[in-house]
Write a protein that holds these residues in place. Sequence first.
Motif, PDB file in Angstrom:
ATOM      1  N   GLN A  99      -4.259  -2.625  -1.569  1.00 21.74           N
ATOM      2  CA  GLN A  99      -3.607  -3.746  -0.949  1.00 21.74           C
ATOM      3  C   GLN A  99      -2.612  -3.511  -0.103  1.00 21.74           C
ATOM      4  O   GLN A  99      -1.879  -4.442   0.438  1.00 21.74           O
ATOM      5  CB  GLN A  99      -3.232  -4.460  -2.313  1.00 21.74           C
ATOM      6  CG  GLN A  99      -4.358  -4.904  -3.128  1.00 21.74           C
ATOM      7  CD  GLN A  99      -3.769  -5.896  -4.382  1.00 21.74           C
ATOM      8  OE1 GLN A  99      -2.996  -6.627  -4.338  1.00 21.74           O
ATOM      9  NE2 GLN A  99      -4.370  -5.254  -5.619  1.00 21.74           N
ATOM     10  N   ASN A 100      -2.337  -2.357   0.161  1.00 26.38           N
ATOM     11  CA  ASN A 100      -1.196  -1.997   0.947  1.00 26.38           C
ATOM     12  C   ASN A 100      -1.769  -2.093   2.633  1.00 26.38           C
ATOM     13  O   ASN A 100      -2.877  -1.667   2.859  1.00 26.38           O
ATOM     14  CB  ASN A 100      -0.754  -0.413   0.764  1.00 26.38           C
ATOM     15  CG  ASN A 100       0.478  -0.159   1.589  1.00 26.38           C
ATOM     16  OD1 ASN A 100       1.459  -0.918   1.602  1.00 26.38           O
ATOM     17  ND2 ASN A 100       0.467   1.120   2.368  1.00 26.38           N
ATOM     18  N   PRO A 101      -0.882  -2.645   3.393  1.00 31.00           N
ATOM     19  CA  PRO A 101      -1.519  -3.040   4.772  1.00 31.00           C
ATOM     20  C   PRO A 101      -1.807  -1.800   5.553  1.00 31.00           C
ATOM     21  O   PRO A 101      -0.737  -0.800   5.428  1.00 31.00           O
ATOM     22  CB  PRO A 101      -0.184  -3.673   5.458  1.00 31.00           C
ATOM     23  CG  PRO A 101       0.506  -4.524   4.129  1.00 31.00           C
ATOM     24  CD  PRO A 101       0.310  -3.557   3.042  1.00 31.00           C
ATOM     25  N   GLY A 102      -2.660  -1.558   6.256  1.00 30.21           N
ATOM     26  CA  GLY A 102      -3.050  -0.280   6.788  1.00 30.21           C
ATOM     27  C   GLY A 102      -3.516   0.593   6.144  1.00 30.21           C
ATOM     28  O   GLY A 102      -3.732   1.795   6.513  1.00 30.21           O
ATOM     29  N   ALA A 103      -3.968   0.213   4.885  1.00 33.95           N
ATOM     30  CA  ALA A 103      -4.576   1.412   3.999  1.00 33.95           C
ATOM     31  C   ALA A 103      -6.011   1.658   4.500  1.00 33.95           C
ATOM     32  O   ALA A 103      -6.785   0.861   5.060  1.00 33.95           O
ATOM     33  CB  ALA A 103      -4.767   0.858   2.607  1.00 33.95           C
ATOM     34  N   ASN A 104      -6.560   2.971   4.279  1.00 34.38           N
ATOM     35  CA  ASN A 104      -7.899   3.557   4.861  1.00 34.38           C
ATOM     36  C   ASN A 104      -8.803   3.172   3.619  1.00 34.38           C
ATOM     37  O   ASN A 104      -9.023   3.737   2.693  1.00 34.38           O
ATOM     38  CB  ASN A 104      -7.751   5.049   4.931  1.00 34.38           C
ATOM     39  CG  ASN A 104      -9.037   5.338   5.759  1.00 34.38           C
ATOM     40  OD1 ASN A 104     -10.146   5.010   5.494  1.00 34.38           O
ATOM     41  ND2 ASN A 104      -8.891   6.296   6.556  1.00 34.38           N
ATOM     42  N   LEU A 105      -9.396   1.757   3.935  1.00 34.75           N
ATOM     43  CA  LEU A 105     -10.323   1.422   2.993  1.00 34.75           C
ATOM     44  C   LEU A 105     -11.322   2.335   2.641  1.00 34.75           C
ATOM     45  O   LEU A 105     -12.106   2.147   1.600  1.00 34.75           O
ATOM     46  CB  LEU A 105     -10.677  -0.132   3.023  1.00 34.75           C
ATOM     47  CG  LEU A 105      -9.378  -1.298   3.224  1.00 34.75           C
ATOM     48  CD1 LEU A 105     -10.032  -2.600   3.355  1.00 34.75           C
ATOM     49  CD2 LEU A 105      -8.646  -1.000   1.925  1.00 34.75           C
ATOM     50  N   THR A 106     -12.086   2.715   3.912  1.00 36.95           N
ATOM     51  CA  THR A 106     -13.065   3.522   3.572  1.00 36.95           C
ATOM     52  C   THR A 106     -12.978   4.833   2.792  1.00 36.95           C
ATOM     53  O   THR A 106     -13.768   5.197   2.033  1.00 36.95           O
ATOM     54  CB  THR A 106     -13.572   4.196   4.862  1.00 36.95           C
ATOM     55  OG1 THR A 106     -13.883   3.022   6.001  1.00 36.95           O
ATOM     56  CG2 THR A 106     -14.945   4.917   5.042  1.00 36.95           C
ATOM     57  N   GLN A 107     -11.888   5.520   3.075  1.00 30.11           N
ATOM     58  CA  GLN A 107     -11.423   6.722   2.140  1.00 30.11           C
ATOM     59  C   GLN A 107     -11.274   6.220   0.800  1.00 30.11           C
ATOM     60  O   GLN A 107     -11.685   6.755  -0.329  1.00 30.11           O
ATOM     61  CB  GLN A 107     -10.244   7.357   2.597  1.00 30.11           C
ATOM     62  CG  GLN A 107     -10.607   8.166   3.829  1.00 30.11           C
ATOM     63  CD  GLN A 107      -9.219   8.803   4.242  1.00 30.11           C
ATOM     64  OE1 GLN A 107      -8.264   8.689   3.860  1.00 30.11           O
ATOM     65  NE2 GLN A 107      -9.433   9.597   5.502  1.00 30.11           N
ATOM     66  N   SER A 225     -11.130 -12.522   2.446  1.00 31.75           N
ATOM     67  CA  SER A 225     -11.555 -12.112   1.075  1.00 31.75           C
ATOM     68  C   SER A 225     -10.524 -11.091   0.167  1.00 31.75           C
ATOM     69  O   SER A 225     -10.994 -10.583  -0.641  1.00 31.75           O
ATOM     70  CB  SER A 225     -12.914 -11.519   0.940  1.00 31.75           C
ATOM     71  OG  SER A 225     -13.779 -12.517   1.559  1.00 31.75           O
ATOM     72  N   VAL A 226      -9.274 -10.956   0.703  1.00 30.83           N
ATOM     73  CA  VAL A 226      -8.622 -10.146   0.348  1.00 30.83           C
ATOM     74  C   VAL A 226      -8.126 -10.254  -0.978  1.00 30.83           C
ATOM     75  O   VAL A 226      -7.652  -9.702  -1.738  1.00 30.83           O
ATOM     76  CB  VAL A 226      -7.184  -9.971   1.120  1.00 30.83           C
ATOM     77  CG1 VAL A 226      -6.251 -11.110   0.961  1.00 30.83           C
ATOM     78  CG2 VAL A 226      -6.366  -8.810   0.828  1.00 30.83           C
ATOM     79  N   THR A 227      -8.030 -11.555  -1.638  1.00 30.51           N
ATOM     80  CA  THR A 227      -7.674 -11.972  -3.007  1.00 30.51           C
ATOM     81  C   THR A 227      -8.479 -11.324  -3.956  1.00 30.51           C
ATOM     82  O   THR A 227      -8.461 -11.070  -5.130  1.00 30.51           O
ATOM     83  CB  THR A 227      -7.955 -13.507  -3.156  1.00 30.51           C
ATOM     84  OG1 THR A 227      -8.993 -13.897  -2.733  1.00 30.51           O
ATOM     85  CG2 THR A 227      -6.506 -14.265  -2.218  1.00 30.51           C
ATOM     86  N   ASN A 228      -9.874 -10.996  -3.430  1.00 28.48           N
ATOM     87  CA  ASN A 228     -10.880  -9.980  -4.118  1.00 28.48           C
ATOM     88  C   ASN A 228     -10.341  -8.906  -4.747  1.00 28.48           C
ATOM     89  O   ASN A 228     -10.742  -8.547  -6.006  1.00 28.48           O
ATOM     90  CB  ASN A 228     -12.185  -9.909  -3.542  1.00 28.48           C
ATOM     91  CG  ASN A 228     -12.868 -11.347  -3.321  1.00 28.48           C
ATOM     92  OD1 ASN A 228     -12.949 -12.143  -3.991  1.00 28.48           O
ATOM     93  ND2 ASN A 228     -13.916 -11.196  -2.329  1.00 28.48           N
ATOM     94  N   LEU A 229      -9.328  -8.298  -4.104  1.00 27.97           N
ATOM     95  CA  LEU A 229      -8.645  -7.152  -4.736  1.00 27.97           C
ATOM     96  C   LEU A 229      -7.965  -7.381  -5.852  1.00 27.97           C
ATOM     97  O   LEU A 229      -7.805  -6.523  -6.963  1.00 27.97           O
ATOM     98  CB  LEU A 229      -7.900  -6.431  -3.502  1.00 27.97           C
ATOM     99  CG  LEU A 229      -8.536  -5.949  -2.305  1.00 27.97           C
ATOM    100  CD1 LEU A 229      -7.607  -5.483  -1.252  1.00 27.97           C
ATOM    101  CD2 LEU A 229      -9.443  -4.371  -2.937  1.00 27.97           C
ATOM    102  N   THR A 230      -7.425  -8.430  -6.031  1.00 27.04           N
ATOM    103  CA  THR A 230      -6.577  -9.066  -7.212  1.00 27.04           C
ATOM    104  C   THR A 230      -7.456  -9.073  -8.319  1.00 27.04           C
ATOM    105  O   THR A 230      -6.961  -8.808  -9.229  1.00 27.04           O
ATOM    106  CB  THR A 230      -5.899 -10.106  -6.728  1.00 27.04           C
ATOM    107  OG1 THR A 230      -4.795  -9.939  -5.611  1.00 27.04           O
ATOM    108  CG2 THR A 230      -4.999 -10.513  -8.059  1.00 27.04           C
TER     109      THR A 230
END
Length: 319
Positions: A99-107, A225-230
């Motif tokens: 949820q941190n901006p710029g996080a490497n979601l792939t990793q 869909s970022v709320t899905n992380l929550t």
Amino acid sequence: MTYLLTNATALTALQSLTQTQNALAATQQTLSTGLSVANASDNASYWSIAQTMNSDNGALGAVSSALKVSSSMLSTFNSAINQAISVVNLIKNDLVAAQNPGANLTQIQGDILAQQNSLLQIATGGTFNGQNWLNGTVNGSTAGFMGSASSLVGAYTNNGGVSTISIDATKVSLFTTGSAATSVQTATGGILGATSTGYSYSVLGATGTGQTVGLINVQGATGTSVTNLTNMLASVNNTINQLENAASTVGAAQEQIATQQTFVSTMSTNLSNGVASLVDADMNQVSTRLQALQTQQQLGVQSLSIANQSSSMILKLFQ
């Protein structure tokens, strides 16, 4: 009065010596066996009671062995559940980092997949003597054979027979597809592979439409869909709570088994002491009696010898 054909004194001495020798033989047997009641002929009532108590004590020995096995088995399950909690906490950390901006979601997604595979290996590897309640495997059979109430031998009484410790195995099942699960996508059901009421995601099992591995797809939870992380994080927290409840269930059973082990050990000691009080001989008393009988035997032999000399005295009258 003295008789030539019948020596009453010698017969009396012989009878007394025979009784002494019989008593001496019985005392020597008691000394060699350590038992005052070795056979039913010694005391039928005490012998019968002692046999029953010995039989019960043997059954308690089997119960004690079963409790040791059950304790080791539950310890294995508990260790696996605690390890699973640690791994799910790592997934939780990944979801927070995502949820941190710029996080490497792939990793992050790759790390989550690695942790999911670890969970599958933990659940599959938590096996003890063919039992694995974590993935629904019992005696080598896969899911479906596991009952909701698994019974462990807990105690034994002569009148009541075997009593058991019941555990709801469904509360500790991490997933329910047993050995059929070969990947996180096929590991469904249980704490890790099913969604709970009010939660949309599961840690294992691809059961949602359009979702990928384990329903936790941080790469797809972007933009609108970022709320899905929550929601994923809430589901993972719920999973952790369920795992903690599972550990509590196993821990409570372990505590009950430890209590039963103490009780069974005490009962076994009491039965052994009870048998001893019924049939064991007092060795101090036996040794003292042995010495007394040996003295009586020597005196009896001398008395018989003296009594037999009376016939010789009669012959001297005719000389």
